[in-house]
Design a protein around this motif. Structure first.
Motif, PDB file in Angstrom:
ATOM      1  N   MET A  91     -41.935  21.046  23.660  1.00 23.20           N
ATOM      2  CA  MET A  91     -41.580  21.347  22.273  1.00 23.20           C
ATOM      3  C   MET A  91     -40.086  21.579  22.165  1.00 23.20           C
ATOM      4  N   HIS A  92     -39.469  20.985  21.148  1.00 20.07           N
ATOM      5  CA  HIS A  92     -38.113  21.385  20.776  1.00 20.07           C
ATOM      6  C   HIS A  92     -38.257  22.458  19.716  1.00 20.07           C
ATOM      7  N   PRO A  93     -37.557  23.591  19.836  1.00 16.16           N
ATOM      8  CA  PRO A  93     -37.741  24.678  18.868  1.00 16.16           C
ATOM      9  C   PRO A  93     -37.657  24.174  17.433  1.00 16.16           C
ATOM     10  N   PHE A  94     -38.457  24.788  16.549  1.00 16.82           N
ATOM     11  CA  PHE A  94     -38.418  24.461  15.132  1.00 16.82           C
ATOM     12  C   PHE A  94     -37.287  25.254  14.478  1.00 16.82           C
ATOM     13  N   GLY A  95     -36.811  24.774  13.338  1.00 19.10           N
ATOM     14  CA  GLY A  95     -35.761  25.503  12.637  1.00 19.10           C
ATOM     15  C   GLY A  95     -34.735  24.565  12.056  1.00 19.10           C
TER      16      GLY A  95
END
Lengths: 141, 382
Positions: B12-16
């Protein structure tokens, strides 16, 4: 400068106010707004354009509290001038529920089941300076 | 055979908000993490399904990942884009066509509510022009009617948001990591009555990658494979109440969530009572409440008491949105459904750290809902 319908394919502007153009299925009697060429209920393409009723009852509602993005919105988008507006579904007897702006934006003045009727509202101007009229529903006085 | 597809790697690439990092780059980072998790190389992958709605054509990423010649198919399917990439990968392995592949979803949306243009070419966009092409309005109308019909209070809406931000504060990949009290949620700006700003999720950015393998080969890649028991997507039926609908039928029918949920339970051979942790679409806090019932976890109206009891908290009877959901993570459409699966894999592996659901959860559930009236459900088990 006059007043013109926001889109004549979906709404005529008459002396008595806006009139919506919907689809009536000749096979199963179903209605859809706006006009389309196939019936999602029975899958028939034996359909015709009809004028929708002008009165009904409020079925669901909310209040748009922030300015929509432009485009596509044609109304006021300046946060300092924007005024919240109601949005709801009006159940038109024997036809369908149509989504519409509401002239009322006060949560204490809106209640499901209340009688509503169609009116015109100025939403913006066209390239020639005419007022663009869209439809809204107002409580029946 | 129902245990024939396993998830053997997650990334996962961090959300935001990530200035200067494209949606596709976020997807690529997620893939590299998922490959490392499964102990494989990009070149080992036989196929990929990639979903993105606003951040470019996913198969273009082969130019930065490696030109291995794999089968790469792009998927665009509204708010179920990520879920549809997963179901495609699932069916590809089930069919026997390939043994090892990838479902990747990423996205990057502009700030604020989704900009929806509905005009036909050569015509004025009357729907968007009149201010009705907003997904937020649908959620306001649906929960407003639901609250009246089933006695749900505004305090319950605030409880859901407050839980989401509390869970998000324990998730290093979440966008919103600050806890808010119920009072702060209620006092934030009213966006679409009865929903306030902190009751809504925001379109955002992020990427999630899942590596899938034939179940009988899964132990080659990881010690604890998680099995995908079912993955289902359904569109709407006549009479349902959906987002961005200029008109509705007089008849009333259940929405696609109900259909997708029933089909997923049937295919997996389990029922709502077997689910130990659930990730449910929470575009806004009312949606989580309605979706609890639409997915079969309670009767309509029971949510009021369940929330007051804390039943959906991490230590409760049915933990819901343990990673903070859409409310704390935001909604990059292409990745959102895969983020839910990622969280469930962590929970079933026992790797969810300080937000781990206690007592060894064994069966987990995900659900997405969105435009234009589509729903996707998955059921995972250990």
């Amino acid at each position: 400068m006059g007043q013109v319908s926001i889109n004549e394919n979906v709404m005529d502007l008459t002396e008595d106010g806006p009139r919506l153009k919907g689809m009536h299925c000749k096979n199963c009697g179903n209605h859809v707004f706006p006009m389309q060429k196939g019936c999602p209920k029975c899958t028939s393409d034996d359909v015709e354009e009809v004028q929708l009723g002008t009165r009904g009852t409020l079925w669901a509602w909310t209040i748009q509290g922030f300015p929509p993005k432009a485009p596509p919105y044609l109304g006021e988008t300046d946060p300092n001038k924007f005024k919240p507006y109601g949005v709801g579904y009006i159940e038109i007897p024997g036809q369908l529920k149509v989504e519409s702006r509401l002239t009322v934006a006060d949560p204490t003045a809106l209640k499901n089941g209340m009688e509503m009727e169609i009116v015109g509202e100025v939403i913006g101007q066209d390239e020639d300076g005419n007022d663009l009229i869209t439809f809204a529903f107002a409580p029946v006085a | 055979m129902s245990d024939d597809v396993a998830i053997v790697g997650i990334g996962m690439h961090p959300f935001g908000r990530h200035e200067g990092v494209s949606g596709m780059e976020q997807g690529a980072i997620a893939i590299r993490k998922a490959c490392a998790d499964a102990g494989i190389e990009w070149n080992d992958l036989q196929f990929a399904f990639g979903g993105s709605v606003a951040a470019g054509q996913p198969d273009h990423m082969v130019s930065q990942m490696g030109l291995s010649g794999l089968q790469f198919i792009n998927v665009v399917n509204g708010c179920a884009t990520g879920g549809s990439a997963l179901i495609s990968a699932y069916n590809t392995i089930k069919s026997g066509a390939f043994d090892l592949g990838l479902a990747i979803g990423f996205d990057k949306h502009e700030r604020g509510a989704f900009r929806v243009s509905t005009g036909k070419s050569g015509e004025r966009d009357w729907y968007g022009g009149s201010g009705m092409a907003l997904t937020t309005q649908f959620f306001g109308m649906k929960i407003n009617r639901y609250m009246e019909e089933y006695g749900i209070s505004q305090d319950s809406l605030a409880r859901v948001s407050s839980k989401a931000f509390r869970n998000g504060s324990m998730n290093e990949n979440a966008w919103r990591r600050q806890a808010f009290s119920e009072q702060e949620v209620l006092q934030s700006q009213m966006l679409s009555y009865p929903l306030t700003q902190y009751m809504f999720c925001s379109p955002g950015e992020g990427g999630v990658a899942l590596i899938l393998a034939r179940a009988d080969q899964a132990h080659k890649y990881c010690d604890k494979p998680i099995f995908l028991k079912s993955a289902v997507v359904r569109s709407r039926r006549y009479g349902s109440f959906e987002v961005l609908a200029p008109s509705l039928a007089l008849d009333y029918a259940d929405g696609p969530t109900v259909d997708a949920s029933k089909a997923a339970f049937e295919a997996a051979g389990v029922g709502p009572e077997d689910i130990d942790v659930a990730q449910l679409q929470d575009t806004e806090s009312g949606a989580e409440i309605m979706h609890m019932a639409e997915n079969g976890f309670c009767e309509h109206g029971e949510q009021e008491e369940m929330l007051a009891n804390g039943d959906t908290e991490i230590g409760g009877k049915l933990p819901v949105n343990t990673d903070g959901g859409c409310l704390a993570n935001g909604e990059p459409v292409g990745a959102s459904g895969l983020r839910q699966v990622y969280e469930n894999v962590l929970q079933l592996r026992g790797d969810a750290g300080n937000r781990q659901v206690p007592n060894d959860p064994k069966v987990a559930y995900t659900h997405v809902y969105g435009a234009p009236g589509i729903s996707g459900v998955t059921i995972l088990s250990t």
